[in-house]
Design an enzyme around this catalytic site. Structure first.
Site, PDB file in Angstrom:
ATOM      1  N   GLU A  91       0.641  -1.211  -0.624  1.00  0.00           N
ATOM      2  CA  GLU A  91      -0.421  -0.019   0.318  1.00  0.00           C
ATOM      3  C   GLU A  91       0.586   1.465  -0.433  1.00  0.00           C
ATOM      4  OE1 GLU A  91      -1.565  -1.802   3.372  1.00  0.00           O
ATOM      5  OE2 GLU A  91      -1.372  -0.020   4.346  1.00  0.00           O
ATOM      6  N   CYS A 112       3.572   7.998   0.713  1.00  0.00           N
ATOM      7  CA  CYS A 112       3.936   7.179   1.575  1.00  0.00           C
ATOM      8  C   CYS A 112       3.814   5.707   1.010  1.00  0.00           C
ATOM      9  CB  CYS A 112       3.218   7.174   2.936  1.00  0.00           C
ATOM     10  SG  CYS A 112       3.510   5.780   4.288  1.00  0.00           S
ATOM     11  N   CYS A 119       7.006  -7.327   6.567  1.00  0.00           N
ATOM     12  CA  CYS A 119       8.323  -6.932   7.366  1.00  0.00           C
ATOM     13  C   CYS A 119       8.675  -8.326   8.297  1.00  0.00           C
ATOM     14  CB  CYS A 119       7.852  -5.726   8.035  1.00  0.00           C
ATOM     15  SG  CYS A 119       9.413  -5.173   8.866  1.00  0.00           S
ATOM     16  N   CYS A 123       8.043  -5.122  14.937  1.00  0.00           N
ATOM     17  CA  CYS A 123       8.271  -4.960  16.357  1.00  0.00           C
ATOM     18  C   CYS A 123       6.981  -5.067  16.783  1.00  0.00           C
ATOM     19  CB  CYS A 123       8.154  -2.879  15.591  1.00  0.00           C
ATOM     20  SG  CYS A 123       9.321  -2.879  14.682  1.00  0.00           S
ATOM     21  N   CYS A 126       3.231  -3.010  15.756  1.00  0.00           N
ATOM     22  CA  CYS A 126       3.171  -3.075  14.033  1.00  0.00           C
ATOM     23  C   CYS A 126       2.366  -4.067  13.227  1.00  0.00           C
ATOM     24  CB  CYS A 126       4.284  -2.347  13.397  1.00  0.00           C
ATOM     25  SG  CYS A 126       4.574  -2.379  11.942  1.00  0.00           S
ATOM     26  N   CYS A 362       0.719   1.754   8.814  1.00  0.00           N
ATOM     27  CA  CYS A 362       1.948   1.131   7.799  1.00  0.00           C
ATOM     28  C   CYS A 362       1.052  -0.481   8.047  1.00  0.00           C
ATOM     29  CB  CYS A 362       3.036   1.420   7.685  1.00  0.00           C
ATOM     30  SG  CYS A 362       4.123   0.540   9.798  1.00  0.00           S
TER      31      CYS A 362
HETATM   32  N1  SAH Z   1      10.054   0.422   9.151  1.00  0.00           N
HETATM   33  C1  SAH Z   1      10.510   0.972   9.168  1.00  0.00           C
HETATM   34  C2  SAH Z   1       9.312   2.701   7.847  1.00  0.00           C
HETATM   35  C3  SAH Z   1       7.920   2.016   8.199  1.00  0.00           C
HETATM   36  S1  SAH Z   1       6.759   2.261   9.454  1.00  0.00           S
HETATM   37  C4  SAH Z   1      10.604   2.094  10.346  1.00  0.00           C
HETATM   38  O1  SAH Z   1       9.934   1.005  11.033  1.00  0.00           O
HETATM   39  O2  SAH Z   1      10.809   3.063  10.711  1.00  0.00           O
HETATM   40  C5  SAH Z   1       6.703   3.645   9.090  1.00  0.00           C
HETATM   41  C6  SAH Z   1       6.839   3.955  11.272  1.00  0.00           C
HETATM   42  O3  SAH Z   1       5.330   4.114  11.266  1.00  0.00           O
HETATM   43  C7  SAH Z   1       7.916   3.966  12.043  1.00  0.00           C
HETATM   44  O4  SAH Z   1       7.674   4.855  13.032  1.00  0.00           O
HETATM   45  C8  SAH Z   1       6.963   3.113  12.726  1.00  0.00           C
HETATM   46  O5  SAH Z   1       6.940   2.865  13.700  1.00  0.00           O
HETATM   47  C9  SAH Z   1       4.732   3.623  12.955  1.00  0.00           C
HETATM   48  N2  SAH Z   1       4.425   2.639  12.956  1.00  0.00           N
HETATM   49  C10 SAH Z   1       4.147   1.349  12.561  1.00  0.00           C
HETATM   50  N3  SAH Z   1       2.401   1.184  13.199  1.00  0.00           N
HETATM   51  C11 SAH Z   1       2.746   2.398  14.093  1.00  0.00           C
HETATM   52  C12 SAH Z   1       1.569   2.213  14.590  1.00  0.00           C
HETATM   53  N4  SAH Z   1       0.436   1.616  14.423  1.00  0.00           N
HETATM   54  N5  SAH Z   1       0.822   3.849  14.542  1.00  0.00           N
HETATM   55  C13 SAH Z   1       1.711   4.442  14.203  1.00  0.00           C
HETATM   56  N6  SAH Z   1       2.558   4.481  14.057  1.00  0.00           N
HETATM   57  C14 SAH Z   1       3.156   3.901  13.209  1.00  0.00           C
HETATM   58 FE1  SF4 Z   2       9.024  -3.659  10.021  1.00  0.00          FE
HETATM   59 FE2  SF4 Z   2       6.351  -2.250  11.375  1.00  0.00          FE
HETATM   60 FE3  SF4 Z   2       9.162  -2.621  12.785  1.00  0.00          FE
HETATM   61 FE4  SF4 Z   2       8.837  -0.812  10.461  1.00  0.00          FE
HETATM   62  S1  SF4 Z   2       7.551  -1.078  12.583  1.00  0.00           S
HETATM   63  S2  SF4 Z   2      10.129  -2.293  11.307  1.00  0.00           S
HETATM   64  S3  SF4 Z   2       8.000  -1.861   9.497  1.00  0.00           S
HETATM   65  S4  SF4 Z   2       7.916  -4.354  12.353  1.00  0.00           S
END
Ligand code: SAH
Ligand code: SF4
Length: 378
Positions: A91, A112, A119, A123, A126, A362
């Site tokens: 997306e 974006c 991934c 995390c 996420c 994301c």
């Molecule tokens: N993998 C990279 C880029 C993609 S995630 C990274 O982790 O930076 C982009 C951003 O969205 C990151 O800062 C991530 O921590 C944040 N993100 C992921 N899930 C989220 C959520 N549910 N609410 C708010 N931010 C979120």
């Molecule tokens: Fe992967 Fe989501 Fe962690 Fe970014 S925030 S590194 S997309 S698991």
């Protein structure tokens, strides 16, 4: 597997055309079709000889992303769900009139984009990592998220209505570019797909390509220290955002398994290196999650390391993910946190989330679609 023609640089095409005994001006003619007009059919490139078009199509793919679904929200953040040639989904999110989140001047549109299917970094908060990692996107799949949205936009502004999917993949006449800011913050860890990402960004940045200034491109990483150093040594002046989410190893480790591999000390040393090589500020992303990292005793350590690194802090209230136990703190808690940082002399912003109502964080739309698709397919 042949490459998509749009992932070739000008130099690569020039070398190829020389080999094929084509006059040099054909290179610019082809680049114009691919990058200025975002052509997706060889047949429309009428100023190229038919034999050359046939030769090109025998050696290269020209494969646009399929717009599977588009969601728009009230405040006009729009989410594009693409189906890739192997059936996987990724997306992109289009955010109009970005209020200068990463230090850039106020602008027209930010996109974006995603860099991987799924991934591997897992995390805990996420949606993108919930079903693990499937594959890296190719350079063309990264580039075509930008061109696909621009094709969709050109189609929509002509008809005045949302075009059907098929329409969105047709060639469009030359139109002013829609997107002039990119944030690499969609699904996936961009620096784990380093080579394809950099190949795509070089083309999106080139004057003959996407024409997007390097300073208008922000790469967000969960903190892959060695790749941050590698990026620091690259000549492109990209902006860097680091997803911190915890100002101590104890808090960060609870949320991000990557912290075990690259603990804060190592990550911050890499950030320092980036900053010194580029001479520009980096941004720390800090999601505020209720009861996890939002208490005021986290503000002093976060302020301390942000000041040491001369970094800005971008606070993001957590976007709830279906099936995960985390929550967004109350508005007053978020506000108190930003104030505590400011009092300590940190440049901090609290992101007013656009598109919260369409799952703009994301990975969420894709996850729902994939699980839905799987469910109906049994
Ligand atoms: N993998 C990279 C880029 C993609 S995630 C990274 O982790 O930076 C982009 C951003 O969205 C990151 O800062 C991530 O921590 C944040 N993100 C992921 N899930 C989220 C959520 N549910 N609410 C708010 N931010 C979120
Ligand atoms: Fe992967 Fe989501 Fe962690 Fe970014 S925030 S590194 S997309 S698991």
């Amino acid at each position: 597997m042949p490459r998509d023609i749009r992932s070739l640089t000008r130099e690569e095409l020039a070398g190829l055309f020389e080999e094929w005994k084509q006059p040099g001006y054909r290179v610019d003619q082809l680049l114009h079709w691919l990058h200025a007009r975002r052509a997706v059919h060889w047949g429309t490139m009428t100023n190229l000889p038919k034999a050359l078009r046939q030769q090109l199509s025998a050696h290269f793919l020209l494969q646009p992303l399929e717009l599977f679904h588009k969601q728009g929200s009230r405040d006009s953040t729009q989410k594009f769900l693409w189906r890739l040639s192997d059936g996987a989904f990724v997306e992109s999110v289009l955010i109009p009139a970005n209020p200068a989140l990463y230090g850039e001047a106020s602008d027209r549109h930010t996109l974006c984009v995603s860099t991987q299917v799924g991934c591997a970094y897992g995390c805990k908060f996420c949606a993108s990592g919930l079903d693990g990692w499937k594959r890296n996107l190719t350079a063309a799949e990264i580039i075509d998220q930008v061109y696909g949205v621009e094709r969709w936009n050109a189609g929509e502004s002509q008809s005045g209505a949302q075009p059907p999917t098929e329409h969105a993949t047709r060639n469009t006449p030359e139109a002013p570019r829609l997107i002039n800011n990119l944030v690499i913050m969609g699904m996936g860890e961009p620096l784990a797909n380093y080579d394809h990402l950099l190949a795509a960004l070089r083309i999106l940045n080139a004057p003959w390509g996407g024409g997007i200034g390097a300073r208008k491109i922000t790469v967000s990483t969960s903190g892959l220290a060695p790749q941050i150093r590698k990026l620091a040594d690259d000549p492109m002046q990209l902006r860097l955002a680091v997803s911190l989410h915890g100002a101590t190893d104890a808090v960060r480790e609870r949320l991000m398994p990557v912290n075990r591999k690259y603990p804060l000390k190592e990550l911050l040393a890499a950030c320092d290196y980036y900053q010194k090589r580029k001479g520009r500020m980096i941004t720390f992303e800090y999601i505020l999650i209720a009861g996890v990292n939002d208490s005021l005793d986290q503000a002093p350590p976060l302020a301390e390391l942000s000041k040491r690194l001369h970094a800005k802090v971008n606070l993001i209230p957590y976007n709830t993910v279906e099936g995960l136990p985390w929550h967004r703190p109350a508005e007053s808690v978020c506000q108190a946190f930003v104030t505590a940082l400011e009092r300590r002399g940190v440049t901090a912003t609290l992101r007013r989330e656009k598109g919260h109502d369409i799952d703009a964080a994301c990975g969420q739309l894709r996850l729902r679609t994939e699980r839905g698709t799987q469910a109906t397919q049994g």
